[in-house]
Scaffold this motif. Structure first.
Motif, mmCIF file in Angstrom:
data_model
loop_
_atom_site.group_PDB
_atom_site.id
_atom_site.type_symbol
_atom_site.label_atom_id
_atom_site.label_comp_id
_atom_site.label_asym_id
_atom_site.label_seq_id
_atom_site.Cartn_x
_atom_site.Cartn_y
_atom_site.Cartn_z
ATOM 1 N N LEU A 186 34.395 11.411 -21.051
ATOM 2 C CA LEU A 186 33.310 10.589 -21.601
ATOM 3 C C LEU A 186 32.109 10.673 -20.674
ATOM 4 N N ASP A 187 30.950 10.997 -21.227
ATOM 5 C CA ASP A 187 29.757 11.100 -20.378
ATOM 6 C C ASP A 187 28.530 10.631 -21.154
ATOM 7 N N GLN A 188 27.723 9.810 -20.498
ATOM 8 C CA GLN A 188 26.555 9.235 -21.190
ATOM 9 C C GLN A 188 25.327 10.135 -21.144
ATOM 10 N N GLY A 189 25.392 11.235 -20.352
ATOM 11 C CA GLY A 189 24.218 12.111 -20.208
ATOM 12 C C GLY A 189 23.433 11.734 -18.965
ATOM 13 N N GLY A 190 22.518 12.601 -18.566
ATOM 14 C CA GLY A 190 21.752 12.367 -17.331
ATOM 15 C C GLY A 190 22.614 12.728 -16.132
ATOM 16 N N GLY A 191 22.465 11.994 -15.036
ATOM 17 C CA GLY A 191 23.304 12.238 -13.860
ATOM 18 C C GLY A 191 22.563 12.993 -12.774
ATOM 19 N N ARG A 192 23.023 12.816 -11.541
ATOM 20 C CA ARG A 192 22.323 13.396 -10.381
ATOM 21 C C ARG A 192 22.372 14.918 -10.394
ATOM 22 N N THR A 193 23.536 15.457 -10.746
ATOM 23 C CA THR A 193 23.660 16.917 -10.670
ATOM 24 C C THR A 193 22.606 17.573 -11.561
ATOM 25 N N ARG A 194 22.380 16.969 -12.725
ATOM 26 C CA ARG A 194 21.377 17.513 -13.657
ATOM 27 C C ARG A 194 19.978 17.568 -13.056
ATOM 28 N N GLU A 197 21.784 26.219 -4.172
ATOM 29 C CA GLU A 197 22.022 27.553 -3.600
ATOM 30 C C GLU A 197 23.090 27.486 -2.512
ATOM 31 N N ASN A 198 23.892 26.380 -2.510
ATOM 32 C CA ASN A 198 24.972 26.285 -1.519
ATOM 33 C C ASN A 198 26.335 26.150 -2.197
ATOM 34 N N TYR A 199 26.450 26.738 -3.395
ATOM 35 C CA TYR A 199 27.696 26.690 -4.161
ATOM 36 C C TYR A 199 28.272 28.097 -4.161
ATOM 37 N N HIS A 247 28.776 6.112 -23.588
ATOM 38 C CA HIS A 247 28.633 5.278 -22.382
ATOM 39 C C HIS A 247 29.846 4.365 -22.266
ATOM 40 N N VAL A 248 30.521 4.424 -21.137
ATOM 41 C CA VAL A 248 31.679 3.553 -20.927
ATOM 42 C C VAL A 248 31.197 2.176 -20.490
ATOM 43 N N ALA A 249 31.573 1.164 -21.275
ATOM 44 C CA ALA A 249 31.139 -0.201 -20.961
ATOM 45 C C ALA A 249 32.123 -0.883 -20.022
ATOM 46 N N VAL A 265 22.897 6.682 -8.570
ATOM 47 C CA VAL A 265 21.464 6.944 -8.847
ATOM 48 C C VAL A 265 20.671 6.658 -7.582
ATOM 49 N N GLU A 266 19.658 7.465 -7.346
ATOM 50 C CA GLU A 266 18.826 7.231 -6.165
ATOM 51 C C GLU A 266 17.933 6.024 -6.412
ATOM 52 N N ASN A 267 17.735 5.225 -5.363
ATOM 53 C CA ASN A 267 16.802 4.091 -5.440
ATOM 54 C C ASN A 267 15.401 4.638 -5.165
ATOM 55 N N ASP A 272 21.602 17.634 3.035
ATOM 56 C CA ASP A 272 22.589 18.710 2.846
ATOM 57 C C ASP A 272 22.179 19.635 1.698
ATOM 58 N N CYS A 273 21.533 19.037 0.674
ATOM 59 C CA CYS A 273 21.144 19.829 -0.505
ATOM 60 C C CYS A 273 19.850 20.603 -0.243
ATOM 61 N N ASP A 274 18.827 19.893 0.206
ATOM 62 C CA ASP A 274 17.470 20.444 0.173
ATOM 63 C C ASP A 274 16.746 20.487 1.506
ATOM 64 N N GLY A 329 33.518 12.649 -6.200
ATOM 65 C CA GLY A 329 32.070 12.841 -6.069
ATOM 66 C C GLY A 329 31.401 11.730 -5.277
ATOM 67 N N ALA A 330 30.146 11.486 -5.608
ATOM 68 C CA ALA A 330 29.313 10.584 -4.817
ATOM 69 C C ALA A 330 29.755 9.118 -4.896
ATOM 70 N N LEU A 331 30.580 8.807 -5.888
ATOM 71 C CA LEU A 331 31.074 7.440 -6.070
ATOM 72 C C LEU A 331 31.971 7.005 -4.922
ATOM 73 N N GLN A 334 28.355 16.402 -2.433
ATOM 74 C CA GLN A 334 27.949 17.784 -2.719
ATOM 75 C C GLN A 334 28.704 18.277 -3.946
ATOM 76 N N ALA A 335 28.044 19.108 -4.733
ATOM 77 C CA ALA A 335 28.650 19.591 -5.977
ATOM 78 C C ALA A 335 29.968 20.311 -5.703
ATOM 79 N N ILE A 336 29.980 21.170 -4.679
ATOM 80 C CA ILE A 336 31.188 21.970 -4.452
ATOM 81 C C ILE A 336 32.325 21.100 -3.925
HETATM 82 C C1 LIG Z 1 17.455 16.492 -6.515
HETATM 83 C C2 LIG Z 1 18.893 16.763 -6.199
HETATM 84 C C3 LIG Z 1 19.246 17.977 -5.643
HETATM 85 C C4 LIG Z 1 20.580 18.230 -5.336
HETATM 86 N N1 LIG Z 1 20.895 19.445 -4.812
HETATM 87 C C5 LIG Z 1 22.178 19.724 -4.531
HETATM 88 C C6 LIG Z 1 22.536 20.984 -3.963
HETATM 89 O O1 LIG Z 1 21.668 21.842 -3.731
HETATM 90 N N2 LIG Z 1 23.854 21.200 -3.684
HETATM 91 C C7 LIG Z 1 24.821 20.267 -3.917
HETATM 92 O O2 LIG Z 1 25.993 20.522 -3.657
HETATM 93 N N3 LIG Z 1 24.505 19.066 -4.436
HETATM 94 C C8 LIG Z 1 23.228 18.776 -4.759
HETATM 95 N N4 LIG Z 1 22.890 17.534 -5.256
HETATM 96 C C9 LIG Z 1 23.915 16.474 -5.321
HETATM 97 C C10 LIG Z 1 24.927 16.738 -6.367
HETATM 98 O O3 LIG Z 1 24.334 17.120 -7.552
HETATM 99 C C11 LIG Z 1 25.866 15.559 -6.610
HETATM 100 O O4 LIG Z 1 25.920 14.656 -5.532
HETATM 101 C C12 LIG Z 1 27.233 16.085 -6.783
HETATM 102 O O5 LIG Z 1 27.221 17.069 -7.774
HETATM 103 C C13 LIG Z 1 28.206 15.015 -7.158
HETATM 104 O O6 LIG Z 1 27.849 14.467 -8.394
HETATM 105 P P1 LIG Z 1 28.794 13.444 -9.100
HETATM 106 O O7 LIG Z 1 29.837 14.181 -9.861
HETATM 107 O O8 LIG Z 1 29.263 12.426 -8.140
HETATM 108 O O9 LIG Z 1 27.823 12.679 -10.093
HETATM 109 P P2 LIG Z 1 26.787 13.126 -11.218
HETATM 110 O O10 LIG Z 1 26.423 14.542 -11.169
HETATM 111 O O11 LIG Z 1 25.689 12.130 -11.124
HETATM 112 O O12 LIG Z 1 27.597 12.899 -12.562
HETATM 113 C C14 LIG Z 1 27.975 11.639 -12.997
HETATM 114 C C15 LIG Z 1 27.965 11.591 -14.513
HETATM 115 O O13 LIG Z 1 28.573 10.366 -14.923
HETATM 116 C C16 LIG Z 1 27.813 9.818 -15.971
HETATM 117 N N5 LIG Z 1 28.053 8.374 -16.048
HETATM 118 C C17 LIG Z 1 27.739 7.416 -15.141
HETATM 119 N N6 LIG Z 1 28.128 6.203 -15.577
HETATM 120 C C18 LIG Z 1 28.701 6.409 -16.792
HETATM 121 C C19 LIG Z 1 29.281 5.545 -17.750
HETATM 122 N N7 LIG Z 1 29.370 4.217 -17.547
HETATM 123 N N8 LIG Z 1 29.763 6.073 -18.901
HETATM 124 C C20 LIG Z 1 29.693 7.414 -19.122
HETATM 125 N N9 LIG Z 1 29.147 8.285 -18.247
HETATM 126 C C21 LIG Z 1 28.661 7.786 -17.098
HETATM 127 C C22 LIG Z 1 26.376 10.164 -15.577
HETATM 128 O O14 LIG Z 1 25.519 10.035 -16.674
HETATM 129 C C23 LIG Z 1 26.558 11.599 -15.095
HETATM 130 O O15 LIG Z 1 26.475 12.514 -16.161
HETATM 131 C C24 LIG Z 1 21.575 17.247 -5.585
HETATM 132 C C25 LIG Z 1 21.209 16.025 -6.147
HETATM 133 C C26 LIG Z 1 19.881 15.777 -6.461
HETATM 134 C C27 LIG Z 1 19.515 14.469 -7.081
#
Ligand SMILES: Cc1cc2nc3c(=O)[nH]c(=O)nc-3n(C[C@H](O)[C@H](O)[C@H](O)COP(=O)(O)OP(=O)(O)OC[C@H]3O[C@@H](n4cnc5c(N)ncnc54)[C@H](O)[C@@H]3O)c2cc1C
Length: 296
Positions: A34-42, A48-50, A80-82, A111-113, A133-135, A266-268, A274-276
């Motif tokens: 389940l994913d609501q869309g958006g997110g940091r990775t997007r 370039e570190n994967y 969106h998970v409530a 989410v970044e503040n 680490d990313c940029d 992940g970041a939670l 980091q993505a990798i």
């Molecule tokens: C500008 C920027 C550049 C970056 N560059 C790099 C890089 O070069 N290399 C690197 O390794 N990392 C990079 N990162 C960091 C990296 O993208 C993430 O930290 C990492 O991929 C871990 O992401 P995540 O899976 O924790 O969360 P996310 O990628 O944020 O995914 C979480 C997902 O959960 C969804 N979600 C949240 N709450 C709910 C809900 N209640 N119901 C349903 N869906 C929900 C969100 O919408 C999102 O789609 C960068 C981040 C940013 C912002």
């Protein structure tokens, strides 16, 4: 309301959640992601570190990942998970359905503040960064401004000075920086200003930061130090242990939270965002959940 059950529910299509779905669905386990869309990775324009991908974008990584999980039979739902309840395993509620599974993976990210500064969207992830680490590498040899709201920004300035560039101006709100700290910065050649950033300047390329008092500070890149907020509101009904600061979710080395069979990636969770790393955690957790499902 649709009602469905499966082997594992995954919340969040970041690299961790997607990789866990790849592993689990390739064991022919029934997975709902389940994913609501958006997110940091997007938001990451240039990753370039994967390993194995010279350069990609977060959007490409996620969109390809969604296609990949679907090709192995995982069900992807844009919802969106409530709320999440720990009853008979886990019960997850969205606006469209209720899903039940003995295993739950949360990969909802943060989410970044971001402060409200004019021009932020125009330059974010191009010349305005939040993650060393990313940029950090993209600031090498450039004229850098660091903005923040705590003394963490000062520690960041010393780190950036050591790794990437000697040309740094640190801007913090008035009254935050003790005098002796400002002297330490000066010894390292880091300029310090007290002020309120109002606008990022430049047409196509970033050229500077304008402060509320009218000063314009010339720069090519900006690092922000304003911390993050967890996307964890859907987990409010669970009493999950948190790390020392009471913010990120604590887990075992295998990413299991204080609630049995609930894994955080992940970041939670406490650790490096980091993505990798998130993808590696997803693979590890997918394999572990399959072992538990086998029950051998
Ligand atoms: C500008 C920027 C550049 C970056 N560059 C790099 C890089 O070069 N290399 C690197 O390794 N990392 C990079 N990162 C960091 C990296 O993208 C993430 O930290 C990492 O991929 C871990 O992401 P995540 O899976 O924790 O969360 P996310 O990628 O944020 O995914 C979480 C997902 O959960 C969804 N979600 C949240 N709450 C709910 C809900 N209640 N119901 C349903 N869906 C929900 C969100 O919408 C999102 O789609 C960068 C981040 C940013 C912002």
């Amino acid at each position: 309301m649709e009602e469905k059950s499966c082997d594992c529910i995954i919340i969040g299509a970041g690299p961790g959640g997607l990789q866990a779905a790849i592993h689990l669905s390739r064991y022919n386990r029934k997975v709902i992601l389940l994913d609501q869309g958006g997110g940091r990775t997007r938001h990451a324009l240039h990753i370039e570190n994967y390993l194995g991908l010279e350069i990609t974008s977060g959007k490409e990584l996620v969109d390809t990942g969604i296609k990949q999980i679907q090709s192995f039979g995982a069900e992807f739902r844009r919802e969106h998970v409530a709320s999440v309840m720990a009853e008979n395993g886990f019960s997850v509620t969205t606006e469209k359905g209720r899903y039940q599974a003995p295993y739950l993976i949360v990969s909802c990210g943060v989410v970044e503040n971001l402060p409200k500064i004019k021009g932020m969207n125009k330059f974010f992830s191009r010349a305005i960064f939040t993650c060393v680490d990313c940029d950090g590498y993209h600031t090498t040899g450039k004229k850098l401004v660091i903005l923040g709201d705590s003394l963490d920004a000062m520690r960041l300035a010393f780190a950036m000075r050591q790794m990437f560039t000697p040309d740094i101006t640190l801007i913090l709100p008035a009254g935050l920086m003790p005098d002796d700290h400002a002297e330490l910065l000066a010894e390292d050649g880091i300029a310090f200003l007290a002020g309120v950033p109002q606008e990022f300047l430049g047409d196509t390329a970033l050229t500077g930061v304008k402060l509320a008092d009218g000063q314009e500070i010339v720069c090519e890149v900006v690092m922000l130090s304003y911390d993050y907020t967890l996307n964890d509101s859907c987990l409010a009904g669970l009493s999950l242990e948190r790390d020392g600061n009471g913010t990120q979710i604590s887990t075992s080395p295998g990413c299991e939270t204080s609630v049995q069979n609930l894994f955080a990636l992940g970041a939670l969770k406490a650790g490096k965002a980091q993505a990798i790393i998130a993808a590696g955690q997803g693979a590890m957790v997918g394999i572990e959940i399959n072992h538990r499902l086998l029950g051998l």
